[in-house]
Scaffold this active site. Structure first.
Site, PDB file in Angstrom:
ATOM      1  N   LYS A 200       0.855  -1.186   0.000  1.00 10.70           N
ATOM      2  CA  LYS A 200       0.000   0.000   0.000  1.00 10.70           C
ATOM      3  C   LYS A 200       0.887   1.230   0.000  1.00 10.70           C
ATOM      4  O   LYS A 200       1.740   1.407   0.873  1.00 10.70           O
ATOM      5  CB  LYS A 200      -0.901  -0.001   1.236  1.00 10.70           C
ATOM      6  CG  LYS A 200      -1.748   1.245   1.350  1.00 10.70           C
ATOM      7  CD  LYS A 200      -2.749   1.139   2.471  1.00 10.70           C
ATOM      8  CE  LYS A 200      -3.537   2.423   2.620  1.00 10.70           C
ATOM      9  NZ  LYS A 200      -4.494   2.338   3.731  1.00 10.70           N
ATOM     10  N   LYS A 254      -2.313  -1.454  -3.713  1.00  5.88           N
ATOM     11  CA  LYS A 254      -3.161  -0.274  -3.624  1.00  5.88           C
ATOM     12  C   LYS A 254      -2.320   0.982  -3.698  1.00  5.88           C
ATOM     13  O   LYS A 254      -1.297   1.034  -3.017  1.00  5.88           O
ATOM     14  CB  LYS A 254      -3.917  -0.340  -2.289  1.00  5.88           C
ATOM     15  CG  LYS A 254      -4.775   0.849  -1.987  1.00  5.88           C
ATOM     16  CD  LYS A 254      -5.360   0.695  -0.618  1.00  5.88           C
ATOM     17  CE  LYS A 254      -6.144   1.952  -0.290  1.00  5.88           C
ATOM     18  NZ  LYS A 254      -6.513   1.995   1.088  1.00  5.88           N
TER      19      LYS A 254
HETATM   20  C1  PBG Z   1      -6.818   3.642   5.647  1.00  6.39           C
HETATM   21  C2  PBG Z   1      -7.439   3.376   4.326  1.00  6.39           C
HETATM   22  C3  PBG Z   1      -7.391   4.269   3.252  1.00  6.39           C
HETATM   23  C4  PBG Z   1      -8.078   3.699   2.202  1.00  6.39           C
HETATM   24  C5  PBG Z   1      -8.564   2.466   2.641  1.00  6.39           C
HETATM   25  N1  PBG Z   1      -8.151   2.280   3.965  1.00  6.39           N
HETATM   26  C6  PBG Z   1      -6.815   5.631   3.159  1.00  6.39           C
HETATM   27  C7  PBG Z   1      -5.528   5.958   3.744  1.00  6.39           C
HETATM   28  O1  PBG Z   1      -4.625   5.126   3.820  1.00  6.39           O
HETATM   29  O2  PBG Z   1      -5.398   7.116   4.137  1.00  6.39           O
HETATM   30  C8  PBG Z   1      -8.235   4.364   0.867  1.00  6.39           C
HETATM   31  C9  PBG Z   1      -9.280   3.862  -0.027  1.00  6.39           C
HETATM   32  C10 PBG Z   1      -9.601   4.787  -1.130  1.00  6.39           C
HETATM   33  O3  PBG Z   1      -8.953   5.829  -1.354  1.00  6.39           O
HETATM   34  O4  PBG Z   1     -10.561   4.465  -1.845  1.00  6.39           O
HETATM   35  N2  PBG Z   1      -6.820   2.651   6.555  1.00  6.39           N
END
Ligand code: PBG
Length: 331
Positions: A200, A254
């Site tokens: 991620k 991601k």
């Molecule tokens: C955080 C989390 C995020 C997303 C899913 N879980 C955002 C972040 O890391 O700040 C993002 C999902 C999206 O942008 O659609 N636990």
């Protein structure tokens, strides 16, 4: 492999009509590939659109069953659950994450009883529950790792007790997959699966999601000390290897479309169930262009989802899940 050459070989022959194109198509998107992320809130009779995500709504729990019914009807295999915790219940330690009656657990119980055949994926991270918007605990300026993992373990057990089928840690702390796996096994939850957000990235494409959660406004700093640097690719493979060694059943990359190269490498190296998250910013870009009349929304949506299959994904978390399933059904 050896091929003939022009003019004996003419690649356009196989493109000249629909039936041939269908026969030679290498990849196909199916409803079975779709995971629908949903947002829900406290209160009653609430349904608000996320301004930066046209078509995406946050619904109060009393509306959740009706909200999800079309997904069940279309045969979407799983939902990814994101609670929008009331701001006055957020604190520095993310206390609500361990409350058996928190929004997440109530939603899980409600959905399990209404739709026993839909898989429930629970996000494991502290950002919906912390007043600083980080996924872990903040000590001074530092997001501390091991102390955060302990809280994430408690959050995971709490969600497993509420009936979540697949825990999806999105927090990027080191060692959390192993710690969560051990705790689940020790507490009679050996069947609960782990879908790790293994690679991620610290991405600009999460902005609209933070609006949806209401966590963007008070996020202190950024998430670069735990989410990955977009410059890195080999590191993603090391992250995936670690999570698999610790017990991840499925891994995720991601964001999605800017990271198709990572998906391909993960697929080829590990050949394990691989998922991508087409994140909020990717959705917002397609919707913004479509709403301006600059691209054809449905075609761009289907093409973007097919690209994930081609890159090597088994499934995709996407805010387009309902509309894509409708398109697939209409074919
Ligand atoms: C955080 C989390 C995020 C997303 C899913 N879980 C955002 C972040 O890391 O700040 C993002 C999902 C999206 O942008 O659609 N636990």
């Amino acid at each position: 492999m050896s091929f003939g050459s022009y003019p004996t070989t003419r690649p356009r022959r196989n493109r000249q009509d629909g039936f041939t194109r269908r026969l030679v198509a290498e990849h196909r998107l199916s409803t079975d590939d779709l995971i629908w992320p949903i947002f829900f809130t406290e209160g009653t009779a609430q349904e608000t659109e996320v301004a930066s995500m046209p078509g995406v709504r946050r619904v109060s729990l009393d509306r959740l069953e009706a909200h999800v019914a079309p997904a069940a009807k279309l045969g979407i295999p799983a939902l990814a659950l994101f609670p929008v915790t009331p701001v006055d219940q957020r604190d520095a330690e993310g206390t609500q994450s361990g409350n058996p009656d928190n929004l997440m657990c109530r939603a899980a119980r409600l959905l399990k009883s209404a739709f026993p055949d839909i898989g429930l994926i629970g996000d494991v991270a502290l950002d919906p529950y912390t007043d600083h918007g980080h996924d872990g605990l903040l000590r001074g300026d530092v997001i501390v790792n091991d102390e955060s993992v302990a809280v994430l373990v408690r959050q995971s057990l709490n969600q497993a007790e509420a009936g979540i089928d697949i825990l999806a840690p999105s927090d990027m702390m080191d060692g959390r997959i192993g710690a969560i796996r051990q705790a689940l096994d020790a507490h009679g939850h050996a069947d609960v699966r782990l879908m790790s957000y293994a690679a991620k990235y610290a991405s600009a494409f999460y902005g609209p999601f933070r609006d949806a959660l209401g966590s963007g406004g008070f996020l202190k700093g950024d998430k670069k000390t735990y989410q990955m640097d977009p410059a890195n690719s080999d590191e993603a493979l090391r992250e995936v290897a670690l999570d698999l060694a610790e017990g991840a059943d499925m891994v995720m990359v991601k964001p999605g479309m800017p990271y198709l190269d990572i998906i391909r490498r993960v697929r080829e190296r590990f050949a394990v169930p691989t998922f991508a998250y087409q994140v909020s910013g990717e959705y917002a870009m397609i919707m913004a262009a479509a709403n301006n009349g600059w691209i054809d929304r449905d075609r761009a949506m289907m093409e973007s989802l097919l690209a994930f299959k081609r890159a090597g994904c088994d499934g995709i978390l996407t805010y387009f899940a309902l509309d894509a399933a409708r398109q697939l059904q209409a074919r």
